[in-house]
Scaffold this active site. Structure first.
Site, PDB file in Angstrom:
ATOM      1  N   THR A 131      20.232  18.559 -38.279  1.00 46.54           N
ATOM      2  CA  THR A 131      19.244  17.686 -39.033  1.00 46.54           C
ATOM      3  C   THR A 131      18.463  18.356 -40.034  1.00 46.54           C
ATOM      4  O   THR A 131      18.061  19.710 -40.054  1.00 46.54           O
ATOM      5  CB  THR A 131      18.134  17.276 -37.881  1.00 46.54           C
ATOM      6  OG1 THR A 131      18.786  16.885 -36.772  1.00 46.54           O
ATOM      7  CG2 THR A 131      17.173  16.315 -38.479  1.00 46.54           C
ATOM      8  N   GLY A 144      15.865  23.852 -31.805  1.00 47.11           N
ATOM      9  CA  GLY A 144      15.252  24.541 -30.911  1.00 47.11           C
ATOM     10  C   GLY A 144      15.612  25.627 -30.798  1.00 47.11           C
ATOM     11  O   GLY A 144      16.816  26.293 -31.039  1.00 47.11           O
ATOM     12  N   GLU A 179      19.038  13.988 -30.604  1.00 43.85           N
ATOM     13  CA  GLU A 179      20.356  13.805 -30.171  1.00 43.85           C
ATOM     14  C   GLU A 179      20.621  12.415 -30.869  1.00 43.85           C
ATOM     15  O   GLU A 179      21.571  11.723 -30.183  1.00 43.85           O
ATOM     16  CB  GLU A 179      20.656  14.004 -28.859  1.00 43.85           C
ATOM     17  CG  GLU A 179      20.883  15.540 -28.469  1.00 43.85           C
ATOM     18  CD  GLU A 179      21.842  16.133 -29.462  1.00 43.85           C
ATOM     19  OE1 GLU A 179      22.924  15.580 -29.974  1.00 43.85           O
ATOM     20  OE2 GLU A 179      21.373  17.280 -29.858  1.00 43.85           O
TER      21      GLU A 179
END
Lengths: 468, 198
Positions: free
Chosen positions: A147, A186, A429
C-alpha cells in the site's frame, strides 16, 4: 463465583466442556491449548505492571517489542518441550493469546504472517534457501510493503518503480512522488530491517506491472536506515498502536537482480522479461491472510460475547414488576437480541473459515500442477468472507459494548480495544467495499455463464443456474 | 415455495437457504440487467458499473450470506456426528438463529425476490423470538464453552467468577490520578481559578 452466574451454570442443558472439545477439535487439542496458555500467561515477564492505556505511544511500542521478542523465544522453548510449533505461532500471533499479551498489536506479526509466507509463495528455490532460514531464525525481521499513501487496494495504481539496469544487473527502486511512499505496513516503522516491496517493474524501457522485491532497509548491526531510505512510523491510530505501522520512501536505492522474487515472472540478466504463466498466481499470500483474518474475527467476537453475556447475567436493571427484584438484563428480549445472534455468528465464522482453509489448501495444490480453474472462485469467496467476517465482528463487538452500557465504555472492559482491532480489519487486506465489488465482478461473469452454460458453474455459484 | 422444486421454506432452515439463494440470484440478475440497460443507454462499461455499484455490493453481500448459511449448516451437520443430543440441539438453534436473523433483516429482499407473504414474515418473527427464549438458559453455558480464560478476556466485566463490580473498582484504582489524593493541577490552575471571583 457470583451467585447469578452460578445459577446460570446450574441450569445449562448441555456440558460446556463438550462444546469446548468440539470447538478445539478434540480433548487433546484443548489440553494442548491449556498447556500453552499456562506456559505463556504465567510468565511474569509477559504481565503488565501498568495497564497499557496509561502508557505513552512510545512506551506502548517499547513494551510491545520487548514482549514480542520474548514471545518468539518462548515459542521456540515450548516447541523444544515437544509442543506443536504451528499452533503456538497461530495462537501467539492471533486474536487469542497474542492479543491477550499484546493488547494493542504485535510489531512482529507481519514478519510471520506476510514476509515469510511471501518468500515461500513467490520466491524461487534459491531465494527461499537464502532468505527463509534467516527469517525463520529472526536473524532478519521483515515486513510487506504494498500500500502507498496515494493508493491502497487498487494495486495497479502503485507508483514506486523498480527499474532494471542490465549493465550493473541491479534494480533501482525509487519513490517518484510523496504519494508513492509506502504507507501502513506493520513493523515497518522501527522494527523491520528487511521488507518485501511491491513496485512497478521497468526493464528495457517498458513497464511490466507490479512485482515483489526483497529490500534491505536498515543496517543489520546499527539498525540505521540505509542510504536512500526514508523510513518512520505513521503515528497513532484508532487501535493497534503497538503494531508499529510505518512509511517508506526510496531515493534511487539499488538492489541486486536476485532480489526480485522470481518464482512466477522473471527478469533475465540482459533485462529480458519472462512473463508469469498467470497474473493470478500472486493471490496465494493474500488469500492465506484472509483465511487467518476470518478465524481471528471469530475469536474477537467470541471474546466480546463472552464478556457481554456474563455481564448481562450479573447486571440487573429496572423493576418492571412491583415488589420483585430487578431482573437480570439477560432476561430482557432486547438484550437477548443484541447478544444471541452474535453468539451464532461466532459459530458461523468458525465453520466457514474451516471451509475456506480446506478450499485454500486444495486450490493451492491444484495450482502446483498448473490447474487454475478454481482460483477465481476461491478469490471471490475469500474476498466476500473477509468482508462479512470483519464487518460483522466489528459491528458485533460494538453491539456487545452497547449491551454493557457505560461499563462497556470503560477501557478495562476490553471491548473498546477489541473494537479497534476488529474494525481495523475492515480496512486492511483490502477495503471491504472494494472487495465486494471484486467479488461482484466474478458474480457478473458467473451470471453470464449461468445463462449460457449452467452446467459448468463452479460449486459456490451453482445456485445461480436456477435463477437464470 | 420455491417454484422449481416445490420445497416449502416455512420454518425450515433448508427453506431459508433456498430463500437466501433466491435473493442472491435476484440481486445478481438485477445488477446485470441494470448494467446492460445503462450500457444500452449510452454509458461506457465503466460508468455503467459505477452507477450500478450499490446493487453490485448488495449482490456480493447477498451471495456471501447465502453461501455462509448453507455452508454453516452442512459443516455443522458433518461435524456434529457423535455429539450429545442436548449440544446438537443448541448448535442447530444457533444456526437457525443466524439464518432467521438474516431473513428478518432482509425482509424487503425476500418480498422482492421470493414469493413470501406478510404472514410468512410474522412466522419468521415468531420463530426468532422462540429461538431467543430457547437459547436463554444456555447462554452462559455456550460462552463458557468457548473456554476463553480470564487472562485472555482481559475484561473486568467478563471474568469467569462474575465479580464485575469488585473488578471495576480495582481497575479504577490503577488510574495514575488516584496515586495521590490531590493532583498538582489543583495548586497550579484550580485554586487560582476558584479564588479569582470571576
Amino acid at each position: 463465583v457470583h451467585p447469578d452466574l452460578q445459577k446460570e451454570r446450574d441450569k445449562c442443558t448441555f456440558d460446556p466442556m463438550e462444546l469446548t472439545y468440539f470447538l478445539d477439535g478434540g480433548k487433546e487439542k484443548t489440553f494442548e491449548k491449556h498447556a500453552r496458555e499456562q506456559f505463556f500467561l504465567n510468565d511474569p515477564e509477559l504481565k503488565d505492571t501498568v495497564p497499557n492505556e496509561y502508557l505513552s505511544h512510545k512506551e506502548k511500542y517499547e513494551v510491545a517489542v520487548r514482549k514480542a521478542c520474548l514471545i518468539t523465544r518462548k515459542i521456540r522453548e515450548f516447541s523444544e518441550q515437544g509442543h506443536g510449533g504451528v499452533d503456538s505461532y497461530r495462537a501467539l500471533l492471533g486474536a487469542t493469546l497474542g492479543s491477550a499479551i499484546l493488547k494493542d498489536g504485535n510489531p512482529l506479526t507481519l514478519h510471520y504472517v506476510m514476509f515469510i509466507p511471501t518468500l515461500m509463495g513467490q520466491g524461487t528455490v534459491e531465494q527461499q534457501a537464502e532468505w527463509i532460514g534467516r527469517a525463520w531464525t529472526c536473524s532478519i525481521i521483515g515486513t510487506y510493503a504494498q500500500t502507498e499513501l496515494g493508493h491502497g487496494t487498487f494495486i495497479r495504481g502503485l507508483e514506486t518503480t523498480a527499474t532494471y539496469e542490465p549493465e550493473t544487473q541491479e534494480f533501482v527502486l525509487h519513490s517518484p512522488t510523496q504519494t508513492s511512499f509506502k504507507w501502513w505496513p506493520g513493523g515497518l516503522g522501527h522494527t523491520a530491517n528487511y521488507c518485501v516491496v511491491v513496485a512497478q517493474l521497468y526493464t528495457k524501457g517498458e513497464c511490466h506491472g507490479i512485482h515483489p522485491f526483497i529490500v534491505q532497509l536498515r543496517d543489520e548491526e546499527t539498525h540505521e536506515p540505509l542510504p536512500g531510505i526514508t523510513i518512520g512510523e505513521i503515528g497513532t491510530k484508532l487501535g493497534m498502536n503497538a503494531t508499529n505501522n510505518g512509511f517508506l520512501g526510496f531515493n534511487k536505492v539499488r538492489i541486486p537482480r536476485e532480489q526480485m522474487l522470481m518464482k512466477n515472472a522473471q527478469v533475465l540478466e540482459d533485462g529480458t522479461y519472462v512473463k508469469s504463466p498467470s497474473s493470478k498466481l500472486t493471490y496465494g499470500t493474500m488469500i492465506f491472510v484472509r483465511v487467518v483474518l476470518v478465524q481471528d474475527m471469530s475469536v474477537y467476537l467470541s471474546k466480546a460475547v463472552t464478556i457481554a453475556v456474563r455481564y448481562s447475567a450479573v447486571r440487573r436493571q429496572s423493576q418492571p414488576k412491583p415488589d420483585e427484584p430487578e431482573p437480570q438484563i439477560l432476561d430482557y428480549v432486547t438484550q437477548q437480541y443484541k447478544l444471541f445472534p452474535n453468539i451464532a455468528k461466532c459459530f458461523v465464522f468458525r465453520m466457514t473459515s474451516e471451509w475456506l482453509w480446506d478450499m485454500y489448501n486444495s486450490v493451492t495444490s491444484e495450482l502446483e500442477s498448473g490447474d487454475m480453474e478454481r482460483l477465481p472462485e476461491l478469490h471471490a469467496m475469500s474476498c466476500c468472507l473477509k468482508v462479512l467476517s470483519t464487518s460483522d465482528a466489528a459491528a458485533g463487538v460494538e453491539t456487545c459494548r452497547l449491551a454493557c452500557g457505560g461499563h462497556g465504555y470503560m477501557a478495562c472492559s476490553n471491548l473498546p480495544a477489541m473494537y479497534g482491532l476488529a474494525t481495523a480489519a475492515c480496512t486492511y487486506e483490502g477495503e471491504n467495499t472494494v472487495l465486494l465489488l471484486q467479488a461482484a465482478r466474478y458474480l457478473m461473469k458467473a451470471w453470464v455463464q449461468a445463462v449460457a452454460t449452467p452446467n459448468e458453474l463452479m460449486p459456490t455459484v451453482k445456485y445461480l443456474a436456477k435463477g437464470a | 415455495k420455491d417454484k422449481s422444486s416445490s420445497v416449502s421454506w416455512k420454518n425450515t432452515i433448508e427453506g431459508l437457504i433456498i430463500a437466501a439463494q433466491m435473493v442472491a440470484a435476484g440481486c445478481v440478475k438485477q445488477s446485470y440487467i441494470n448494467i446492460e440497460k445503462r450500457k444500452s443507454a449510452g454509458h461506457s462499461t465503466e460508468d455503467a458499473w459505477n452507477l450500478t455499484s450499490l446493487e453490485l455490493v448488495k449482490a456480493a453481500d447477498a451471495h456471501c450470506r447465502a453461501f455462509v448459511i448453507e455452508k454453516t449448516l452442512s459443516q455443522m451437520q458433518l461435524k456434529m456426528k457423535g455429539l450429545s443430543a442436548p449440544l446438537c440441539k443448541v448448535l442447530m438453534q444457533l444456526v437457525e438463529l443466524y439464518a432467521v436473523d438474516w431473513a428478518l433483516t432482509h425482509v424487503g429482499d425476500l418480498l422482492r425476490y421470493t414469493n413470501v407473504k406478510e404472514a410468512n414474515i410474522q412466522d419468521l418473527q415468531t420463530w426468532m423470538e422462540r429461538l431467543l427464549t430457547e437459547l436463554r438458559p444456555n447462554a452462559v453455558g455456550i460462552v463458557d464453552g468457548f473456554d476463553i480464560c480470564d487472562e485472555i478476556l482481559a475484561s473486568a466485566l467478563g471474568a469467569y467468577d462474575g465479580q464485575v463490580y469488585k473488578r471495576l473498582f480495582e481497575e479504577a484504582m490503577k488510574s495514575p490520578l488516584n496515586a495521590e489524593p490531590v493532583n498538582k493541577s489543583f495548586h497550579q490552575y484550580l485554586k487560582p481559578f476558584l479564588q479569582s471571583n470571576l
